[in-house]
Design an enzyme around this catalytic site. Structure first.
Site, short mmCIF file in Angstrom:
data_model
loop_
_atom_site.label_atom_id
_atom_site.label_comp_id
_atom_site.label_asym_id
_atom_site.label_seq_id
_atom_site.Cartn_x
_atom_site.Cartn_y
_atom_site.Cartn_z
CG HIS A 1 -11.62 -12.70 33.41
ND1 HIS A 1 -11.26 -12.34 34.70
CD2 HIS A 1 -12.96 -12.91 33.44
CE1 HIS A 1 -12.34 -12.33 35.46
NE2 HIS A 1 -13.38 -12.66 34.75
CB CYS B 1 -14.85 -9.97 36.03
SG CYS B 1 -16.24 -11.07 35.72
NE ARG C 1 -20.43 -18.24 35.29
CZ ARG C 1 -20.32 -17.44 36.35
NH1 ARG C 1 -21.26 -17.48 37.27
NH2 ARG C 1 -19.32 -16.61 36.50
#
Ligand code: GLN
Length: 276
Positions: free
Chosen positions: A213, A111, A148
């Site tokens: 993640h 990320c 997002r």
């Protein structure tokens, strides 16, 4: 070496099997560690213990000297603030990191770390952060308040030894790969690099960049083993092979995470079709 950390690094794990030792460098473990990305180090060390491979871990914070070499480099995710804080220090390490990747050291950048391993990252506030250019890609975050990219991701890795991969994404940055760049994976469910071209992450030689993640490696055992083997081949030569025992717990974690991603993916597709 960094200051306090809950991972016991007091003694590097000694080899009990073929005598191999994997040199692992973790960049900014206190700052770049969103969603427990530090679990990637724990997963690699646990698997190395099973394989009888020693590990020698160097945790690097801002200002710490770079080691002479590394077999595996790990960097986790970080919010724009942390990325600004590490930008200059990481940029100064850029030529060493690029030389390591050209020598086929294994790398995993997640990320925010992935974004800074590209050429640049423009934050939501418009700050242009310089990357280290391991991956041929650039990232731009839309203005604050934009959507997002958050949710479960399931995709098919580009590397034939890895198969499908699963994780969780939470980023505002949209990453664009250069035409000749290779993605890490193709998205079956989730946004991926930019929510448009179906790519996820980037891959170059033995380096992997990804938005996944989770942490990623505990539930993607094939990828974990690929990075360990690549790191050992970097140090001991291309002929290194490993007898990889099954890892039923990791396989179960992988299967359950895929089931969650598929279920949530089906629900999202259902909501979209009802809105039409
Ligand atoms: N700050 C970056 C973004 O918002 C990366 C976030 C992260 O590492 N989870 O896109």
């Amino acid at each position: 070496m960094s200051g306090s950390t809950e991972i016991d690094l007091s003694a590097s794990a000694e080899p009990t099997g073929p005598g191999y030792v994997l040199r692992i460098v973790v960049l900014y473990p206190e700052l770049m560690d969103v969603y427990a990305d530090r679990g990637n180090l724990l997963a690699v060390r646990a698997r190395c213990r099973t394989l009888g491979v020693g590990t020698d871990v160097t945790m690097l914070d801002v200002g710490d000297p770079m080691p002479d070499d590394a077999d595996l480099v790990l960097i986790g995710g970080g919010q724009d603030r942390e990325q600004r804080y590490v930008e200059r220090d990481l940029h100064e390490r850029g030529s060493t990191l690029r030389s390591w990747v050209e020598a086929d050291a294994a790398m995993l950048a997640v990320c925010g770390g992935f974004q800074l391993f590209g050429h640049s990252y423009r934050t939501a506030d418009g700050d242009e952060l310089a990357g280290v250019g391991v991956f041929d890609c650039t990232t731009v975050a839309p203005p604050p308040g934009s959507v997002r990219f958050i949710g479960d991701v399931w995709g098919d890795a580009h590397q034939e030894t890895v198969g499908d991969v699963v994780g969780f994404e939470n980023h505002s940055g949209r990453t664009t790969l250069a035409p000749s760049a290779v993605p890490f994976a193709r998205v079956r469910h989730g946004y991926g690099n930019n929510g448009e071209d179906g790519t996820e992450g980037a891959a170059y030689r033995e380096a992997i960049g990804t938005y996944l993640h989770g942490p990623l490696l505990p539930k993607n055992p094939d990828l974990r083993d690929r990075l360990i083997l690549a790191g050992l081949r970097h140090r001991y030569g291309r002929d290194v092979t490993l007898d990889l025992p099954p890892d039923p717990m990791a396989e179960r974690a992988h299967a359950s995470a895929v089931a969650v991603a598929r279920k949530r993916g089906a629900k999202k597709r259902g909501r979209k079709s009802r809105r039409r």
